[in-house]
Design a protein around this motif. Structure first.
Motif, mmCIF file in Angstrom:
data_model
loop_
_atom_site.group_PDB
_atom_site.id
_atom_site.type_symbol
_atom_site.label_atom_id
_atom_site.label_comp_id
_atom_site.label_asym_id
_atom_site.label_seq_id
_atom_site.Cartn_x
_atom_site.Cartn_y
_atom_site.Cartn_z
ATOM 1 N N GLN A 1 -42.259 16.462 -26.792
ATOM 2 C CA GLN A 1 -43.695 16.461 -26.553
ATOM 3 C C GLN A 1 -44.238 17.870 -26.671
ATOM 4 N N ARG A 2 -45.335 18.034 -27.434
ATOM 5 C CA ARG A 2 -46.008 19.332 -27.517
ATOM 6 C C ARG A 2 -47.487 19.125 -27.247
ATOM 7 N N ASP A 3 -48.056 20.015 -26.459
ATOM 8 C CA ASP A 3 -49.489 19.930 -26.207
ATOM 9 C C ASP A 3 -50.194 21.012 -27.004
ATOM 10 N N ALA B 1 -37.495 12.086 -27.551
ATOM 11 C CA ALA B 1 -38.768 12.521 -28.114
ATOM 12 C C ALA B 1 -39.022 13.964 -27.706
ATOM 13 N N GLU C 1 -45.003 10.196 -33.265
ATOM 14 C CA GLU C 1 -44.939 8.857 -32.692
ATOM 15 C C GLU C 1 -46.261 8.493 -32.045
ATOM 16 N N ASP C 2 -46.885 9.452 -31.399
ATOM 17 C CA ASP C 2 -48.120 9.151 -30.670
ATOM 18 C C ASP C 2 -48.952 10.411 -30.491
ATOM 19 N N SER D 1 -51.840 15.765 -26.524
ATOM 20 C CA SER D 1 -50.397 15.848 -26.436
ATOM 21 C C SER D 1 -49.827 14.997 -27.563
ATOM 22 N N ILE E 1 -46.490 13.457 -29.491
ATOM 23 C CA ILE E 1 -45.089 13.078 -29.282
ATOM 24 C C ILE E 1 -44.433 12.953 -30.656
ATOM 25 N N TYR E 2 -43.327 13.696 -30.829
ATOM 26 C CA TYR E 2 -42.558 13.631 -32.079
ATOM 27 C C TYR E 2 -41.251 12.937 -31.803
ATOM 28 N N ARG E 3 -40.826 12.154 -32.761
ATOM 29 C CA ARG E 3 -39.491 11.558 -32.629
ATOM 30 C C ARG E 3 -38.984 11.157 -34.014
#
Ligand code: ZN
Lengths: 340, 795
Positions: free
Chosen positions: B707-709, B705, B736-737, B759, B761-763
């Motif tokens: 993660q970017r904030d 995954a 994703e989230d 934050s 989450i990409y996947r």
């Protein structure tokens, strides 16, 4: 001359090494002697100044010293690390008798715990769970149960009325009728639920309490089957040495009818305060479904028979946990609820 | 039904121990509630005779007596002065117990040994009525030369065992010594000594003295009377008074006592009228006139109505039939002629009358269960016999008997096999017959066919199942073998809803909440206290005969109960607490109610202490997740009793599931508590209908995954839900989230704005995402946030 210098260096090293007690100082010492600009390293670098013929011997000597010191350092490092681990373990010693940090978990109400246990016992015998409304038609609560309007046993059950035809059910038995109206035999159900009678509140009475009804209707159901099922139930709830006693009694919707005692779980039948020194505790009313009740729901009593029983969940709960005041079941005091 | 054993023994010989008696009677269906020993507290008191009497040498007021107690002579010192040498007196010996827990010990009085004490009547629990002289100051002088040394309890009849039976409403015949006697005879297989009264009648015919007319035979199937002349009112004899008292009835005078005695003995209530106070010397049984006034024996003026049956003297009521007589025809000390009523009244009529008048008597409680009309004559003759025995009066010749409606003779055709099939037994027809006959049934057996004639006093026995119970009782319930149903296996289980319900409760307890159990009642006061407004649409389910105002309604919401539980615990010093309850609420469809109210199940959750709005919200999210319910939303809402800025409607898809929020401070003030309380009430049926325990496995991700904030400033009133929706929509399915991890207002943030940080989450499920891909998505998201929310990226 080089030998003297090497000996002197080694002596100094050993002296310094002796002073060291922690790994930081040890690392500093390693750097001082063995680092890029360390004393031993400098010696090696100084080799170039020596006459070539001396170099091999001197190199060997310095390398020998280097290995010797490295071994000493490694050795000391292991010792110090062990000592440091030991110190840490000692420093980290806790008082294991201090209180634990508990996760917050909730608990089921004792009535709910006992209800679930009893349900599971009957589920094990092939029963399903049915329910019915608490505000109920007079018809289901009384008439269909062979208790017509003028029946004297209505006096025994002080009924709360909403209208002339709608009551707060005084028993879970109306569920029997509702189930038989909507299902053909074979029927095997239990029906736990809330019931109402206009009793003033005290340690053993409450205008609201809980019952569990049981009903079995099929071809060839006998009173022996009733005894067998309730015997299994009592043993499952109170232990294998539990015995049951069936006494003749009267209920309008069963014939023959019985009251059922079980041996007191607290004294195992020896007699104690809880059972009033009789060794027995009355927990159930039961009987063979009255033919009038079967006729009312359109089941032919010549073809089918059945049994029914009703037990007091509040009473069983109180007996199970030794609770001596029924009001506690409705007060919901945290100090009470956390005990179960 | 209190049964003095000595009385019962008139009907059946009982030769087993008391314990066995109690046990076997209970097991054959006559349940013993309690056993009382009358006179049980008196011990070691015997008959003595004073053979010598002298003055105490050291005390003027004392006498020293030598008393013969049969096997020895004892010295007793007494202060009494009503004794003579030769008197027979009760002597309490060393170690004796007297009424009231008094213990007697040997001792010395002024130097003279006293081996015990002579007793007064009072010390033996006697009254003047029981024994002439009992209350006279001094020692009880016995009336006869009883056997010396004999137990005083036996001599004075102080001893009685009273067994109290619980009589179920189907057995009015057992509301009598005779009925219990019949049961006992069958239980112990002893002969039953039936009553067979012999009446010595006078020569005058009863018809010359009175007449009887019954105007409504359906309400009074039988009315019979005897007339007793030359009545001498006085106390009844001690044996009768003792039996009445032991059975719980206060003796009055011989006439009234006879009627009560017969009622207890036979189960037939009787009434005695003073014939001379019956205006026209006749009895007319009719229904009352609406509003007719009548003063009953207890001195209360009663207003009658036309559904009530009354006994009149042709003019005025003299009794409410089967309930109570009137003051106007009451027996008095100068009564000389008595009309004795023995009648049968319709049970429903008596029951309704008794209820309407709020007047329940020994008589009405028997009639309302349905009595045997055949009993009427037996009781009447037994009473007449007692008048003879007590020499209380002379029965005139004959009986006036208006027997309008005779019960049908009931015959049940059945067979032993049917009874055995119901009971799970193998009892032979002969054996069944032998059990039924002592109970008064006539049984004809033809092979296994049985033809059973039911005695008139057993109206409760109608069909085979009733006979099966009779057989089972005397065969012994304990001898029926326990078996398990022969029918095949059936599947026992909780259905899906029941499983979900259990699961919800398990999840809630895992969340730290305690399950509670509260009353289903509420009242206007509690609803008001909880901040609930009761406008025209409020349709309460009201209990007509509630225990009180605060318990007069079936609750339309669980919230007041929940508040009560939480406040109680706050007041008891519990710092932090969370609870839940599942219970139905009651919502009328219409008023007045014609159909049953709706009774949907609700789930209420309540928290206070170490908690906040979002804890409650988190719990609700957890439940919905446990039920696998998708598309959950929480929207701001206004709701009675809740904080206007901290309340949310909970729902999913298009369904509204309930409300949650902080309790309005006004409501907290009503309860006088300061802690903030959070409450949710959800519609459990909606949750259960939409929940499932089914799950499908989703493969664990194979690729990492990213993660970017992002931190943005948004207008202060922007909803987190809207921001999240924009992120998800614009970011697409690679997201994703999305998690909110910071909210900030204050310096560095312009007025009217707040800073929020997410934050994301990409996947991708099929590849490792590249930075460029994610950068592009981020840009798209920030643009969308700017356009739709007015967000600005924070530097
Ligand atoms: Zn016990």
């Amino acid at each position: 001359m080089l030998r003297d210098e090497l000996d002197e260096l080694k002596r100094k090293f050993i002296n310094e090494l002796k002073q060291i007690s922690d790994s930081e100082a040890l690392e500093a010492l390693r750097i001082k002697y063995m680092g890029k600009k360390g004393l031993v390293t400098l010696l090696l670098k100084g080799m170039g100044d020596l006459p070539p013929e001396e170099r091999p011997a001197a190199g060997q000597a310095v390398n020998g010293l280097k290995e010797e010191l490295a071994a000493l350092l490694d050795n000391e490092e292991r010792r110090i690390k062990a000592a440091e681990r030991q110190r840490r373990l000692e420093a980290e010693t806790i008082d294991v008798t201090m209180p634990g940090k508990r996760p917050v978990i909730g608990k089921r109400h004792p009535l709910s715990i006992v209800r679930r246990q009893i349900e599971d016992i009957f589920i094990g015998m092939g029963f399903e769970i049915a329910d019915g409304p608490e505000v109920e038609y007079d018809y289901y609560n009384f008439e269909a149960l062979n208790i017509p309007k003028d029946h004297p046993s209505r006096d025994l059950q002080d009924t709360f009325y909403i209208t002339d035809n709608i009551v707060l059910r005084t028993q879970t038995s109306p569920v029997q009728i509702r189930v038989m109206e909507s299902h053909k035999p074979p029927i095997r159900i239990i029906a736990p639920g809330r019931v109402y009678r206009s009793d003033e509140v005290d340690a053993t009475h409450s205008p609201i309490f809980h019952q569990m009804e049981g009903l079995v209707v099929d071809h060839g159901i006998t009173m022996g089957d009733l005894k067998g099922v309730l015997d299994v139930f009592a043993k499952a709830l109170y232990g294998e040495d539990t015995r049951t006693k069936f006494r003749p009694h009267y209920f309008p919707f069963t014939e023959p009818s019985a009251e059922v005692d079980v041996t007191c779980a607290w004294c195992h039948g020896q007699g104690c305060r809880i059972c009033g020194y009789s060794g027995w505790i009355e927990v159930l009313g039961a009987g063979m479904v009255h033919p009038n009740v079967l006729r009312t729901v359109g089941i032919n009593p010549d073809e089918y028979s059945g049994f029914a029983f009703g037990l007091g969940l509040d009473r069983l709960t109180m007996l199970k946990y030794g609770i001596d005041d029924m009001r506690l079941l409705f007060e919901n005091d945290y100090r009470f609820l956390k005990q179960f | 039904m209190k049964v003095p054993l000595s009385w019962l023994k008139d009907f059946v010989d009982i030769d087993v121990s008391l314990e066995d008696f109690v046990d076997r009677m209970t097991m054959s269906g006559s349940k013993v509630e309690t056993v009382e020993q009358i006179g049980g507290e008196i011990n070691n008191v015997v008959v003595g005779r004073i053979i010598e009497r002298r003055k105490h040498p050291n005390a003027d007021r004392l006498q020293v007596c030598q008393v013969d107690i049969g096997n020895s002579i004892v010295q007793i010192v007494t202060a009494a002065d009503n004794i003579e040498t030769g008197d027979y007196i009760p002597v309490a010996l060393h170690g004796a117990d007297l009424v009231g827990g008094i213990k007697i010990k040997r001792g010395k009085l002024r130097g003279e040994v006293s081996e015990g004490m002579m007793c007064s009547g009072k010390e033996l629990g006697l009254t003047e009525e029981d024994y002439p002289g009992a209350e006279t100051y001094g020692i009880l002088i016995l009336d006869k030369p009883y056997e010396l040394g004999a137990d005083i309890k036996k001599v004075l009849g102080l001893e009685e065992t009273v067994v109290d039976f619980e009589i179920t409403p189907n057995r009015p015949d057992c509301l009598s010594i005779m009925g219990i006697g019949r049961e006992a005879a069958a239980t112990f297989k002893k002969p039953f000594n039936a009553l067979d009264p012999v009446v010595k009648e006078g020569s005058e015919m009863v018809e010359t003295a009175a007449s009887i007319t019954v105007e409504c035979p359906q309400l009074c199937p039988r009315y019979a009377a005897r007339i007793i002349t030359n009545v001498k009112i006085g106390p009844s004899p001690k044996w009768m008074r003792d039996r009445l008292k032991a059975a719980g009835i206060r003796p009055i005078n011989n006439v009234v006592d006879i009627t009560n005695y017969v009622m207890l003995e036979c189960g037939q209530p009787m009434h005695a009228f003073d014939l001379n106070r019956l205006e026209q010397h006749k009895i007319v049984v009719r229904t009352a006139h609406d509003g007719e006034l009548f003063e009953t024996l207890d001195g209360v003026q009663r207003r009658l109505d036309s559904d009530m049956l009354v006994i009149t003297d042709g003019m005025n009521p003299v009794a409410v039939a089967g309930v109570m007589g009137g003051a106007n025809s009451e027996i008095s000390d100068d009564t000389c002629t008595v009309l004795l009523e023995s009648a049968n009244f319709n049970k429903v009529s008596v029951r309704n009358t008794s209820r309407k008048l709020g007047l329940r008597t020994e008589a009405s409680s028997r009639f309302e269960k349905g009595l045997d009309p055949e009993l009427v004559m037996l009781a009447l003759n037994r009473a007449a016999e007692l008048f003879n025995m007590l020499e209380a009066g002379t029965p005139m010749q004959g009986v006036i008997d208006v027997y309008s409606v005779k019960p049908e003779q009931r015959v049940i055709q059945t067979d032993a096999a049917s009874i055995n099939a119901l009971l799970g037994t193998a009892i032979a027809a002969d054996e069944m017959k032998a059990m039924l006959i002592p109970l008064g049934f006539e049984v004809g057996c033809n092979d296994s066919r049985m033809s059973v004639k039911v005695p008139s006093f057993r109206q409760d026995v109608v069909e085979m199942a009733d006979l099966a119970e009779e057989v089972a009782r005397f065969y012994g319930y304990d001898r029926i073998k326990p078996t398990l149903m022969k029918s095949g296996i059936s599947v026992g289980r909780r259905n899906v809803k029941q499983q979900l319900m259990e699961y919800i409760k398990d999840v809630l307890t895992a969340c730290g909440l305690y399950e509670v159990n509260t009353y289903s009642f509420t009242g206007y006061r509690q609803l008001k206290q909880a901040g609930i407004k009761m406008d025209e649409s409020f349709k309460p389910v009201t209990i007509k005969n509630a225990l009180g105002e605060d318990q007069s309604l079936m609750r339309p919401t669980l919230i007041p109960s929940m508040l009560e539980v939480l406040v109680r615990n706050i007041n008891r010093g519990v710092d932090s607490f969370g609870v839940f309850e599942t219970a139905p609420v009651f919502l009328a469809n219409e008023l007045p109610l014609i159909t049953l109210p709706q009774q949907p199940m609700r789930l209420a959750i309540g928290l206070y202490g170490n908690t906040d709005f979002f804890t409650l919200k988190g719990i609700i999210e957890t439940i919905l997740e446990a039920l696998a319910i998708k598309g959950i939303y929480f929207s701001p809402v206004q709701c009675d009793g809740f904080h206007p800025g901290r309340t949310a409607e909970v729902g999913f898809g298009t369904a509204v599931a309930g409300v949650m929020g902080e309790v309005h401070p006004d409501v907290l003030d009503n309860f006088d508590v300061e802690k903030r309380i959070y409450i949710a009430e959800l519609d459990l049926d909606t949750l259960l209908d939409n929940g499932t325990l089914d799950r499908t496995y989703v493969a664990l991700p194979k690729f990492p995954a990213v993660q970017r904030d992002i931190a943005i400033t948004v207008p202060k009133h922007a909803l987190a839900r809207d921001i999240e929706n924009v992120i998800k929509k614009s970011g697409g399915k690679l997201i994703e989230d999305v998690k909110l991890f910071d909210v900030y207002e204050g310096s560095q943030i312009p007025e009217g704005y707040k800073s929020v940080a997410y934050s994301i989450i990409y996947r991708a499920s099929d590849r490792t995402l590249t930075d460029q891909e994610v950068d592009k998505l981020q840009e798209r998201i920030i643009k969308a946030l700017g356009e739709q929310i007015g967000a600005q990226l924070r530097g």
